[in-house]
Design a protein around this motif. Structure first.
Motif, short mmCIF file in Angstrom:
data_model
loop_
_atom_site.label_atom_id
_atom_site.label_comp_id
_atom_site.label_asym_id
_atom_site.label_seq_id
_atom_site.Cartn_x
_atom_site.Cartn_y
_atom_site.Cartn_z
N TRP A 35 59.09 20.55 23.75
CA TRP A 35 59.08 19.41 24.66
C TRP A 35 57.99 18.44 24.27
O TRP A 35 56.84 18.83 24.11
CB TRP A 35 58.87 19.86 26.10
CG TRP A 35 60.09 20.46 26.71
CD1 TRP A 35 60.41 21.78 26.75
CD2 TRP A 35 61.17 19.77 27.33
NE1 TRP A 35 61.62 21.96 27.36
CE2 TRP A 35 62.11 20.73 27.73
CE3 TRP A 35 61.41 18.43 27.58
CZ2 TRP A 35 63.29 20.39 28.38
CZ3 TRP A 35 62.59 18.08 28.23
CH2 TRP A 35 63.52 19.06 28.62
N ILE A 36 58.35 17.16 24.12
CA ILE A 36 57.39 16.10 23.80
C ILE A 36 56.89 15.47 25.10
O ILE A 36 55.71 15.19 25.26
CB ILE A 36 58.05 15.03 22.91
CG1 ILE A 36 58.48 15.66 21.60
CG2 ILE A 36 57.12 13.85 22.70
CD1 ILE A 36 59.34 14.76 20.75
N ASP A 37 57.81 15.20 26.01
CA ASP A 37 57.49 14.66 27.33
C ASP A 37 58.62 15.11 28.27
O ASP A 37 59.39 16.00 27.91
CB ASP A 37 57.30 13.14 27.30
CG ASP A 37 58.50 12.39 26.74
OD1 ASP A 37 59.65 12.85 26.94
OD2 ASP A 37 58.30 11.34 26.12
N ASP A 38 58.71 14.50 29.45
CA ASP A 38 59.70 14.93 30.44
C ASP A 38 61.15 14.73 30.00
O ASP A 38 62.05 15.35 30.56
CB ASP A 38 59.49 14.20 31.76
CG ASP A 38 58.24 14.67 32.48
OD1 ASP A 38 57.71 15.76 32.14
OD2 ASP A 38 57.77 13.94 33.37
N ASP A 39 61.39 13.86 29.04
CA ASP A 39 62.76 13.52 28.66
C ASP A 39 63.13 13.83 27.21
O ASP A 39 64.28 13.64 26.84
CB ASP A 39 63.01 12.02 28.89
CG ASP A 39 62.93 11.64 30.35
OD1 ASP A 39 63.39 12.43 31.19
OD2 ASP A 39 62.39 10.57 30.64
N ARG A 40 62.18 14.27 26.41
CA ARG A 40 62.48 14.45 24.98
C ARG A 40 62.01 15.80 24.45
O ARG A 40 60.94 16.28 24.81
CB ARG A 40 61.82 13.35 24.15
CG ARG A 40 62.35 11.96 24.46
CD ARG A 40 61.69 10.91 23.60
NE ARG A 40 60.25 10.93 23.83
CZ ARG A 40 59.35 10.50 22.96
NH1 ARG A 40 59.72 10.01 21.81
NH2 ARG A 40 58.06 10.55 23.24
N VAL A 41 62.85 16.34 23.58
CA VAL A 41 62.57 17.58 22.88
C VAL A 41 62.65 17.30 21.39
O VAL A 41 63.49 16.53 20.94
CB VAL A 41 63.61 18.67 23.27
CG1 VAL A 41 63.50 19.89 22.38
CG2 VAL A 41 63.46 19.05 24.72
#
Length: 62
Positions: A35-41
């Motif tokens: 996970w990079i942030d809440d919306d991206r992997v």
């Protein structure tokens, strides 16, 4: 489904739900999907960055 052949047996690792696997290479090993942030992997196997929830949210409208 995964294209990563580094695993000995199919159950040697924890998998994500099929709809959350990498859309490019199909990687489903939870340790290789970061996970990079809440919306991206980011897939450590092929480098693809994606939103694992887009397919789920698209299907909710059907």
């Amino acid at each position: 489904m995964t294209t990563n052949n580094n695993h000995g047996a199919a159950d040697d690792y924890e998998r994500v739900r099929p709809e959350w696997s990498c859309p490019r290479c199909g990687e489903d090993d939870i340790d290789l999907l970061v996970w990079i942030d809440d919306d991206r992997v980011c897939c450590d196997h092929c480098g693809t960055t994606y939103n694992p929830n887009w397919r789920e949210s698209d299907s909710l409208g059907d």
